[in-house]
Design a protein around this motif. Sequence first.
Motif, PDB file in Angstrom:
ATOM      1  N   ARG A   1       3.305  -8.298   0.452  1.00 43.43           N
ATOM      2  CA  ARG A   1       2.587  -8.260  -0.835  1.00 43.43           C
ATOM      3  C   ARG A   1       1.769  -6.972  -0.978  1.00 43.43           C
ATOM      4  N   LEU A   2       1.152  -6.536   0.130  1.00 49.89           N
ATOM      5  CA  LEU A   2       0.369  -5.303   0.093  1.00 49.89           C
ATOM      6  C   LEU A   2       1.272  -4.106  -0.221  1.00 49.89           C
ATOM      7  N   ALA A   3       2.418  -4.015   0.465  1.00 50.82           N
ATOM      8  CA  ALA A   3       3.351  -2.909   0.217  1.00 50.82           C
ATOM      9  C   ALA A   3       3.844  -2.928  -1.221  1.00 50.82           C
ATOM     10  N   ASP A   4       4.133  -4.130  -1.742  1.00 47.60           N
ATOM     11  CA  ASP A   4       4.620  -4.252  -3.128  1.00 47.60           C
ATOM     12  C   ASP A   4       3.570  -3.784  -4.132  1.00 47.60           C
ATOM     13  N   THR A   5       2.304  -4.155  -3.899  1.00 46.98           N
ATOM     14  CA  THR A   5       1.247  -3.738  -4.831  1.00 46.98           C
ATOM     15  C   THR A   5       0.998  -2.231  -4.732  1.00 46.98           C
ATOM     16  N   TYR A   6       1.105  -1.692  -3.520  1.00 42.48           N
ATOM     17  CA  TYR A   6       0.971  -0.240  -3.372  1.00 42.48           C
ATOM     18  C   TYR A   6       2.067   0.476  -4.156  1.00 42.48           C
ATOM     19  N   ARG A   7       3.285  -0.033  -4.057  1.00 42.80           N
ATOM     20  CA  ARG A   7       4.396   0.595  -4.792  1.00 42.80           C
ATOM     21  C   ARG A   7       4.181   0.477  -6.295  1.00 42.80           C
ATOM     22  N   ALA A   8       3.692  -0.678  -6.728  1.00 39.29           N
ATOM     23  CA  ALA A   8       3.475  -0.915  -8.163  1.00 39.29           C
ATOM     24  C   ALA A   8       2.392   0.001  -8.725  1.00 39.29           C
ATOM     25  N   THR A   9       1.438   0.381  -7.883  1.00 38.54           N
ATOM     26  CA  THR A   9       0.348   1.269  -8.332  1.00 38.54           C
ATOM     27  C   THR A   9       0.604   2.726  -7.932  1.00 38.54           C
ATOM     28  N   ASN A  10       1.829   2.996  -7.503  1.00 34.16           N
ATOM     29  CA  ASN A  10       2.256   4.361  -7.145  1.00 34.16           C
ATOM     30  C   ASN A  10       1.498   4.941  -5.959  1.00 34.16           C
TER      31      ASN A  10
END
Length: 221
Positions: free
Chosen positions: A40-49
């Motif tokens: 989830r952390l990696a996904d949110t990092y990707r979503a926020t560039n």
Amino acid sequence: LGMFKRAGMGYERNGFTNKAAAVFKKAHRTAPEDVDVAIRLADTYRATNMIKDAIQVHIEMAELYTKKGLLKRALEEFAKVVELDPKNLKNKVKLADLYNKEGMKERASDIYLEVAESLAFEQMHSEAFQILERAKVMTASPKLFLTQSRLCIMQKDLAGAALHLREGLGANPRSIEILEALAEVELQAKAPDRALEVLGQIPQLPEKSAVLCERALREMA
């Protein structure tokens, strides 16, 4: 930990991705081996560039899986790292090494060859040939010989390029890619007669071969 997860998921559902990332980051620090939190952390990092941060999480997870002997899971994480940062050649080599360990020789050799060519473009020829050696022990595909020839061409060694391509024909006698590449090398070497001889081995000339044939005939004329 459960409270952090619920809060982060709540922020995520309501579109507050930055806040979700901050919460999942705290949760990840609390429980670095919790796979769900890390994903989830990696996904949110990707979503926020926040690509560098996402890469770091994937690397941490890959290392964790490697320690546990879960190489397939580690491989998946490293594949994500390479996808996010395709110019990082060290990570590409690590990914190829993991493919090799898992017995996926074709994928490993393709990446080694790609890295070797990238290193050659950066004028790091000795490093390129070292990586190339890793691919040579696991494949005799046309791609190997085409890469070897391109590395020679970069060093203005047309004779070496032709030699590798002729070796490639020994292993892949019907490869049109190798025949066309060899014809191009012979044209660069000002040997249109040898280029025509090579092209004569192609039963039905595709468009590129036909163009090479016309070039050879013009040069002979």
